[in-house]
Design an enzyme around this catalytic site. Structure first.
Site, PDB file in Angstrom:
ATOM      1  N   ASP A 157       0.870  -1.173   0.000  1.00 38.27           N
ATOM      2  CA  ASP A 157       0.000   0.000   0.000  1.00 38.27           C
ATOM      3  C   ASP A 157       0.908   1.225   0.000  1.00 38.27           C
ATOM      4  OD1 ASP A 157      -2.469  -1.411   0.169  1.00 38.27           O
ATOM      5  OD2 ASP A 157      -2.105  -1.745   2.295  1.00 38.27           O
ATOM      6  N   ASP A 172     -13.410  -3.072  -1.991  1.00 36.80           N
ATOM      7  CA  ASP A 172     -13.230  -2.671  -0.597  1.00 36.80           C
ATOM      8  C   ASP A 172     -14.602  -2.735   0.061  1.00 36.80           C
ATOM      9  OD1 ASP A 172     -10.543  -2.193  -1.002  1.00 36.80           O
ATOM     10  OD2 ASP A 172     -10.799  -0.051  -1.377  1.00 36.80           O
TER      11      ASP A 172
END
Length: 263
Positions: free
Chosen positions: A19, A138
């Site tokens: 990330d 998500d």
């Protein structure tokens, strides 16, 4: 629930996830309170040598900031590794996908832009093939006044915005449009190290006809095994790898001991 793809020729893939924010790998809890975890190029090279089956690179602030993924960092990562590289964050068009593939990505992950315009999935799959397209979902349990048939919804902009769109319906639609894989990231479990969201995985598996990647919540090797047993074709981890709590080799050993084929 048995994995419909598991047989003697297919393996459960182990995927470290980078990330990236402002050129650095970061990790938080539920996408908040991010802390620095290192240089993405160095980490990608390290994981490749450690036996990772793939590397996933997610520019976590690109959609929020309304900019494209950092192509130069992708190029540097691609030069250092010899396993497939999936890149996501800020992908809004066929041109963005082409740019990332030319930068060295093997697959491209999309979320926010696909929800805004689902036709983008079809356009990308038609141009580059379904094997290039990873749908990043998500997802979280609904909260506040939001209601969906499954009790789950997908979010956008790095998990910051509710959509009210049912997770199961969205995955079914995206796969019909040409998504070649689904990266299922549980916002409720993300960064908690309490285990993958097995209930969510088991709910998604029957409606997902393509490979399913479990993400969010890994804290022990047993968690990776549980995700595979729930039907995941690949298991993704971030902070447990970045901070040396678990190695890729340890995850693979646990999967093998549980009867799953690995590379």
């Amino acid at each position: 629930m048995p994995n419909r793809y598991a047989d003697d020729t297919l393996t459960v893939r182990v995927i470290p996830c980078l990330d990236v924010n402002a050129g650095r790998v970061v990790k938080g809890v539920n996408f908040e309170n991010m802390r620095d975890a290192g240089d993405p190029v160095e980490l990608a090279a390290r994981y490749c040598l450690a036996g990772a089956d793939e590397i996933t690179f997610l520019d976590v602030s690109a959609s929020v900031e309304g900019r494209a993924t950092m192509a130069e960092v992708v190029q540097q990562c691609a030069r250092e590794i010899f396993v497939p590289l999936t890149v996501g964050g800020g992908v809004r068009s066929v041109a963005d996908v082409e740019r990332l593939l030319k930068s060295g990505a093997d697959k491209v992950s999309i979320n926010t832009a696909a929800i805004a315009r689902p036709e983008l999935i079809t356009e990308i799959a038609s141009r580059f093939g379904v094997q290039v397209l990873v749908l990043s979902a998500d997802a979280r349990r609904v909260q506040g006044g939001v209601r969906t048939p499954s009790g789950y919804e997908v979010t956008t902009h790095g998990g910051k915005q509710s959509t009210g769109i049912d997770l199961l319906e969205w995955i079914g639609q995206a796969c019909e449009r040409g998504a070649g894989e689904v990266l299922l990231n549980s916002m409720d479990a993300d960064g908690t190290k309490a285990g993958f969201d097995i209930e969510m995985l088991q709910a998604v598996r029957p409606v997902c006809p393509v490979p399913l990647i479990a993400s969010g919540g890994a804290g022990s090797v047993e968690h990776f095994v549980a995700a595979a047993q729930a039907g995941a074709d690949a298991v993704l981890g971030a902070s447990v790898f970045h901070f040396g709590e678990i190695t890729v080799a340890e995850v693979k050993a646990a999967l093998s001991a549980a009867g799953f084929p690995i590379r």
